[in-house]
Design a protein around this motif. Structure first.
Motif, PDB file in Angstrom:
ATOM      1  N   LYS A 150       1.161  -1.337  -0.141  1.00  0.00           N
ATOM      2  CA  LYS A 150      -0.199  -0.096  -0.051  1.00  0.00           C
ATOM      3  C   LYS A 150       1.318   1.495  -0.335  1.00  0.00           C
ATOM      4  N   TRP A 151       2.184   0.979  -0.109  1.00  0.00           N
ATOM      5  CA  TRP A 151       3.052   2.521  -0.040  1.00  0.00           C
ATOM      6  C   TRP A 151       3.595   2.455  -1.351  1.00  0.00           C
ATOM      7  N   PHE A 152       3.938   3.490  -1.646  1.00  0.00           N
ATOM      8  CA  PHE A 152       4.326   3.918  -2.325  1.00  0.00           C
ATOM      9  C   PHE A 152       5.742   4.730  -2.390  1.00  0.00           C
ATOM     10  N   TRP A 153       6.958   4.295  -3.657  1.00  0.00           N
ATOM     11  CA  TRP A 153       7.632   4.895  -3.386  1.00  0.00           C
ATOM     12  C   TRP A 153       7.510   7.267  -4.735  1.00  0.00           C
ATOM     13  N   SER A 166      17.095  11.249   0.380  1.00  0.00           N
ATOM     14  CA  SER A 166      17.539  12.242   1.409  1.00  0.00           C
ATOM     15  C   SER A 166      19.531  11.586   0.440  1.00  0.00           C
ATOM     16  N   VAL A 167      20.381  12.764   0.085  1.00  0.00           N
ATOM     17  CA  VAL A 167      21.699  12.581   0.125  1.00  0.00           C
ATOM     18  C   VAL A 167      21.906  12.991   0.819  1.00  0.00           C
ATOM     19  N   ASP A 168      21.874  13.313   2.239  1.00  0.00           N
ATOM     20  CA  ASP A 168      22.952  13.061   2.888  1.00  0.00           C
ATOM     21  C   ASP A 168      22.756  12.259   4.589  1.00  0.00           C
ATOM     22  N   LYS A 169      24.036  12.801   5.407  1.00  0.00           N
ATOM     23  CA  LYS A 169      23.500  12.162   6.690  1.00  0.00           C
ATOM     24  C   LYS A 169      22.442  13.958   7.105  1.00  0.00           C
ATOM     25  N   GLU A 170      22.530  14.748   6.803  1.00  0.00           N
ATOM     26  CA  GLU A 170      21.705  15.965   7.218  1.00  0.00           C
ATOM     27  C   GLU A 170      20.334  15.802   7.024  1.00  0.00           C
ATOM     28  N   PRO A 186      10.746  12.697  10.003  1.00  0.00           N
ATOM     29  CA  PRO A 186      11.209  11.493   9.326  1.00  0.00           C
ATOM     30  C   PRO A 186      12.192  10.864  10.150  1.00  0.00           C
ATOM     31  N   ASN A 187      12.679   9.826  11.578  1.00  0.00           N
ATOM     32  CA  ASN A 187      13.232   9.470  12.125  1.00  0.00           C
ATOM     33  C   ASN A 187      14.380   9.675  12.570  1.00  0.00           C
ATOM     34  N   LEU A 188      15.199  10.336  10.847  1.00  0.00           N
ATOM     35  CA  LEU A 188      16.835  10.773  11.196  1.00  0.00           C
ATOM     36  C   LEU A 188      18.031   9.491  11.727  1.00  0.00           C
ATOM     37  N   ASN A 189      16.883   8.879  11.015  1.00  0.00           N
ATOM     38  CA  ASN A 189      18.159   6.975  11.181  1.00  0.00           C
ATOM     39  C   ASN A 189      18.628   7.150   9.374  1.00  0.00           C
ATOM     40  N   SER A 190      19.718   6.336   9.431  1.00  0.00           N
ATOM     41  CA  SER A 190      19.624   5.635   8.186  1.00  0.00           C
ATOM     42  C   SER A 190      19.274   5.416   7.042  1.00  0.00           C
ATOM     43  N   LEU A 191      17.360   5.188   7.425  1.00  0.00           N
ATOM     44  CA  LEU A 191      16.776   5.401   5.937  1.00  0.00           C
ATOM     45  C   LEU A 191      17.021   6.495   5.592  1.00  0.00           C
ATOM     46  N   SER A 192      15.908   6.734   4.144  1.00  0.00           N
ATOM     47  CA  SER A 192      16.680   7.922   3.436  1.00  0.00           C
ATOM     48  C   SER A 192      15.818   8.078   1.577  1.00  0.00           C
ATOM     49  N   PHE A 241      12.128   5.574   4.539  1.00  0.00           N
ATOM     50  CA  PHE A 241      12.886   4.290   4.896  1.00  0.00           C
ATOM     51  C   PHE A 241      13.325   3.482   3.816  1.00  0.00           C
ATOM     52  N   ASP A 242      14.383   2.258   4.635  1.00  0.00           N
ATOM     53  CA  ASP A 242      15.222   1.778   3.592  1.00  0.00           C
ATOM     54  C   ASP A 242      14.942   2.042   2.741  1.00  0.00           C
ATOM     55  N   CYS A 243      16.051   2.053   1.532  1.00  0.00           N
ATOM     56  CA  CYS A 243      16.130   2.507   0.238  1.00  0.00           C
ATOM     57  C   CYS A 243      16.241   1.161  -0.574  1.00  0.00           C
ATOM     58  N   ASN A 244      16.597  -0.125   0.042  1.00  0.00           N
ATOM     59  CA  ASN A 244      16.735  -1.168  -0.105  1.00  0.00           C
ATOM     60  C   ASN A 244      15.484  -2.005  -1.007  1.00  0.00           C
ATOM     61  N   ALA A 245      14.310  -2.172   0.081  1.00  0.00           N
ATOM     62  CA  ALA A 245      13.473  -2.018   0.027  1.00  0.00           C
ATOM     63  C   ALA A 245      12.275  -1.958  -1.117  1.00  0.00           C
ATOM     64  N   LYS A 246      11.601  -2.739  -1.242  1.00  0.00           N
ATOM     65  CA  LYS A 246      11.220  -3.386  -2.671  1.00  0.00           C
ATOM     66  C   LYS A 246       9.736  -2.013  -2.449  1.00  0.00           C
ATOM     67  N   PHE A 247       9.308  -1.362  -3.273  1.00  0.00           N
ATOM     68  CA  PHE A 247       7.974  -0.521  -3.458  1.00  0.00           C
ATOM     69  C   PHE A 247       7.291  -0.173  -4.952  1.00  0.00           C
TER      70      PHE A 247
END
Length: 71
Positions: A7-10, A15-19, A40-46, A57-63
């Protein structure tokens, strides 16, 4: 690769950096947000997906992808 609820769509936002400098995949300026509460929860999800609002959300996930078409 992580599978997620389809149900989620990219929406092409990532995010292009940690900031958390956010960028659209077509390079148009990012000037609007509709984050879910606590995001955003400001962790490694981008990558940003949408349900009722923006969720990072994690960019390695499938959407599924949501695209804009020029008229």
């Amino acid at each position: 690769m992580v599978s997620v609820d389809w149900k989620w769509f990219w929406i092409g936002l990532y995010s292009v950096d940690k900031e958390r400098s956010w960028r659209w995949s077509d390079k148009t300026p990012f000037n609007y947000t509709a984050w879910e509460p606590g995001k955003p929860n400001l962790n490694s999800l981008s990558c940003v997906v949408v349900d009722h609002g923006f969720i990072d959300f994690d960019c390695n996930a499938k959407f599924q992808a949501m695209c804009k078409r020029k008229p």
